[in-house]
Design a protein around this motif. Structure first.
Motif, PDB file in Angstrom:
ATOM      1  N   THR A 143       0.841  -1.184   0.075  1.00 59.71           N
ATOM      2  CA  THR A 143       0.028   0.069   0.078  1.00 59.71           C
ATOM      3  C   THR A 143       0.797   1.461   0.026  1.00 59.71           C
ATOM      4  OG1 THR A 143      -1.442  -1.514   1.518  1.00 59.71           O
ATOM      5  CG2 THR A 143      -2.056   1.072   1.105  1.00 59.71           C
ATOM      6  N   LEU A 182       2.058   5.265   6.430  1.00 59.27           N
ATOM      7  CA  LEU A 182       0.742   5.290   5.844  1.00 59.27           C
ATOM      8  C   LEU A 182      -0.097   6.252   6.674  1.00 59.27           C
ATOM      9  CD1 LEU A 182      -0.133   1.633   4.835  1.00 59.27           C
ATOM     10  CD2 LEU A 182       0.053   3.723   3.452  1.00 59.27           C
ATOM     11  N   TYR A 183      -0.114   6.389   7.823  1.00 58.83           N
ATOM     12  CA  TYR A 183      -0.966   7.574   8.950  1.00 58.83           C
ATOM     13  C   TYR A 183      -0.722   8.808   8.108  1.00 58.83           C
ATOM     14  CZ  TYR A 183      -3.107   9.682  12.728  1.00 58.83           C
ATOM     15  OH  TYR A 183      -3.902  10.398  13.285  1.00 58.83           O
ATOM     16  N   TYR A 236      -1.982   9.491   4.709  1.00 58.24           N
ATOM     17  CA  TYR A 236      -3.400   9.208   4.558  1.00 58.24           C
ATOM     18  C   TYR A 236      -3.732  10.702   4.961  1.00 58.24           C
ATOM     19  CZ  TYR A 236      -8.057   7.388   5.024  1.00 58.24           C
ATOM     20  OH  TYR A 236      -9.407   7.326   4.780  1.00 58.24           O
ATOM     21  N   LYS A 278      -9.290   1.293  -0.199  1.00 63.01           N
ATOM     22  CA  LYS A 278      -9.858   2.560   0.934  1.00 63.01           C
ATOM     23  C   LYS A 278      -8.594   3.400   1.223  1.00 63.01           C
ATOM     24  CE  LYS A 278     -13.992   2.952   3.362  1.00 63.01           C
ATOM     25  NZ  LYS A 278     -15.183   2.711   2.642  1.00 63.01           N
ATOM     26  N   ILE A 279      -7.566   2.614   1.495  1.00 60.33           N
ATOM     27  CA  ILE A 279      -6.357   3.728   1.971  1.00 60.33           C
ATOM     28  C   ILE A 279      -5.843   4.542   0.787  1.00 60.33           C
ATOM     29  CG2 ILE A 279      -4.048   3.782   2.889  1.00 60.33           C
ATOM     30  CD1 ILE A 279      -4.786   0.977   4.294  1.00 60.33           C
ATOM     31  N   HIS A 293      -8.284   7.609  -0.154  1.00 64.29           N
ATOM     32  CA  HIS A 293      -8.288   8.383   1.174  1.00 64.29           C
ATOM     33  C   HIS A 293      -9.917   8.190   1.270  1.00 64.29           C
ATOM     34  CE1 HIS A 293      -4.410  10.173   0.982  1.00 64.29           C
ATOM     35  NE2 HIS A 293      -4.845  10.491  -0.372  1.00 64.29           N
TER      36      HIS A 293
END
Lengths: 100, 525
Positions: A40, A96-97, A100, B217-218, B221
């Motif tokens: 991801t 990722l946090y 995002y 989803k990630i 966003h």
């Protein structure tokens, strides 16, 4: 107690003829989590548009899962197997946090 | 210290390869076995249906407009975005007219008549083999477990490659075990790359796409719920809707537009035509094809070259060449190319099929190697094998007579039988289960496998005989009527059947003979 757990994890096994449940579980599920988070993250890092780089992520995440599972299962001690799962997943989660 | 570390590493490497090999081998073998049938799916699909016994025809001579009018006479058929599947697309000799939301209607390209298409309850052979190939009979559970096995096989490929790199495997085989090991190692040293590409794309389809929700989803966003919402525009680009003018006009014949399109790009082989705003002044046809001179890069799902022509004036609106796309689409396309072989001729299919058969055999030898190593010997006379031996005998060899049964039943059962496919598949599963019983009943596994090969081979040959009895025709008349693709399936089934019977005769009868057998094969005696 904690010392015992540490000993259990840090002392290498006598031989490698048995893989052991701990390694199997860490390899399969830990490998899945690390690979999934990592792929991801890769989609954000590749300097293409998200919709293009996401193609790379979905096409290769199962292969990366297999690689990381092998890498974890082959580690010298149980502790290093655990760390190989924990450290990357924490780092990737934080990254990722932020993204995002 | 350093020494023990490397010893532990090597032991674990072997152990992981062996343990996951035994866990994943059976399902992987089945995926490979039915996958070989799936490679020839287009041909079996035409073979299994009497309504598809039509000679091949030149797609540029067919009156498509008449067929479209026929379909549009049905008030329930959608009027816009109609799709025409041209004859020859995935081996189907009929013209199929369809739409995303309705089931297709088929026409005979020679007589323009509506075909009585056998539906899923009457004939479901090729598609059934395909479903067995990826675990669909067990629905989501089956697909996920087959996907998980594919990931496991990638672990096996990685560890196997490291093993080959670290250990110099001795190719001078001395005994049975060493010979099994040699075959296993040699086949995969040569074929690991195509095997890997096919396994990876299989894993992507069964696990990667199913589990991609959170990632989508990630990445979006929180906007997209499935991966289609993220990559859909790259992998499955949709043309923008054209606003219709409301003026009804006469359309140009589609076959003339096909001739025009092939004059623009003569390398393209056309397989599909999309009709947008048909019968309107703004009507356009999008002719989709593939370029066989650019393998691995176009023709699959993700990169389809096309030519768009106005159906009213006949002028070319746009052309999308085989290499007009973004890099990710090409990566996806080449990854899936060996798995789907879209638009590939019979020779390349046979090459890939043979490679996969070799991989299946190599998997089998891997299991046999494990069984030989695990076997317990008493006083050097009696040898006991693990129960896994019987189980893998029934699944790996027992599947051959079971497939023979389903092929023979395809032409033995009358087509108007109620629940025909259910009977066929039920008997298939029961035969397969019976082989498990039979492998335990016959204490001597060598004898059981000889019998399985003999029965399987005979059933393969019988199925072609039943085929001709049902049709009431001869192979020669099939060839004369341009149905070489259907005759080819019969020929290959016969050939495979004779191979199985030959193997059955050649195989050793018992363990003593087997040890001798492998030596003779090596030319030592």
């Amino acid at each position: 107690m904690i010392l015992n757990i540490y000993k259990y994890l840090a002392i290498p096994e006598q031989n490698g003829k048995e893989i052991g449940l701990f390694r199997i579980l860490t390899a399969i599920f830990g490998g899945l989590i690390v690979a999934y988070l990592g792929m991801t993250l890769i989609a954000f890092i590749i300097p293409w548009e998200i919709k293009e780089s996401a193609v790379i992520s979905i096409m290769f995440n199962t292969f990366v899962w297999a690689c990381i599972s092998t890498w974890i299962a082959l580690s010298y001690t149980k502790l290093s197997a655990l760390l190989k799962f924990l450290i990357p997943s924490i780092v990737f989660s934080i990254a990722l946090y932020i993204l995002y | 210290m350093e020494n023990s570390k490397s010893k532990l590493f090597k032991q674990r490497l072997f152990r992981i390869h062996i343990a996951s090999g035994i866990v994943f081998s059976i399902i992987m073998y089945l995926a490979v076995f039915f996958g070989v049938f799936a490679i020839f799916l287009p041909y079996i699909q035409a073979w299994e249906k009497p309504s598809r016994h039509i000679g091949a025809v030149d797609i540029k001579t067919i009156d498509y407009n008449y067929m479209v009018d026929e379909v549009l006479n049905n008030p329930n058929f959608p009027k816009n975005n109609i799709i025409i599947n041209l004859p020859g697309r995935v081996g189907d000799p009929a013209v199929g007219i369809t739409h995303r939301f309705v089931s297709p209607v088929f026409f005979n390209p020679h007589t323009k008549e509506l075909l009585k298409n056998e539906d899923k309850t009457q004939s479901y052979l090729a598609e059934f083999f395909n479903e067995l190939h990826y675990g669909q009979p067990l629905k989501l559970l089956g697909r996920l477990s087959f996907g998980f096995v594919a990931v496991g096989v990638m672990v096996l490929i990685i560890t196997g490659l490291i093993l080959i790199y670290i250990f110099k495997f001795n190719y001078k085989a001395k005994n049975q075990q060493a010979l099994f090991s040699t075959i296993h190692v040699k086949v995969f040293t040569w074929l690991f790359l195509p095997f890997f590409l096919i396994t990876l794309s299989g894993a992507v389809m069964n696990i990667g796409l199913v589990g991609s929700g959170p990632m989508a989803k990630i990445l979006s966003h929180g906007e997209a719920n499935s991966i289609d919402g993220v990559v859909g525009t790259v992998l499955f680009p949709q043309s923008k809707p054209v606003k219709s003018s409301g003026n009804s006009v006469e359309m140009k014949p589609i076959n003339e537009l096909l001739i025009k399109a092939s004059s623009i790009n003569e390398h393209l082989v056309f397989k599909q035509v999309k009709l947008i705003n048909w019968k309107d002044e703004t009507a356009i046809v999008e002719i989709v094809g593939y370029n066989p001179y650019k393998p691995f890069l176009n023709g699959g799902f993700f990169n389809q070259p096309s030519i768009t022509i106005s159906a009213y004036t006949g002028e070319v609106i746009s052309e999308k060449k085989a290499l007009d796309n973004v890099l990710p689409a090409f990566i996806a396309e080449s990854l899936f190319f060996l798995h789907f072989l879209s638009g590939i001729d019979i020779f390349s299919r046979i090459v890939v099929g043979l490679m996969m058969i070799l991989c299946g055999i190599a998997i089998g030898f891997g299991v046999m190697l494990w069984l030989e190593k695990k076997a317990k010997h008493y006083e050097d006379k009696i040898t006991f094998y693990h129960w896994m031996g019987k189980f893998s005998l029934a699944t790996m060899i027992g599947v051959i007579p079971a497939s023979g049964v389903i092929l023979a039943l395809q032409w033995l059962l009358p087509f108007d039988l109620q629940d025909r496919v259910l009977w066929q598949q039920g008997i298939f599963y029961n035969t397969w289960l019976f082989t498990l019983f039979w492998s335990f009943y016959r204490i001597n596994s060598y004898q059981a496998s000889k019998e399985f090969f003999l029965v399987g081979g005979s059933l393969f040959i019988l199925s072609t005989i039943f085929h001709y009895i049902y049709l009431g025709t001869t192979p020669i008349s099939l060839i004369q009527n341009n149905m070489i693709n259907i005759f080819g399936v019969d020929a290959i089934l016969c050939l495979v059947g004779f191979c199985f019977i030959f193997i059955s005769i050649k195989l050793p009868k018992n363990r003593q003979e087997a040890i001798l057998f492998w030596k003779i094969q090596k030319g030592e005696i």
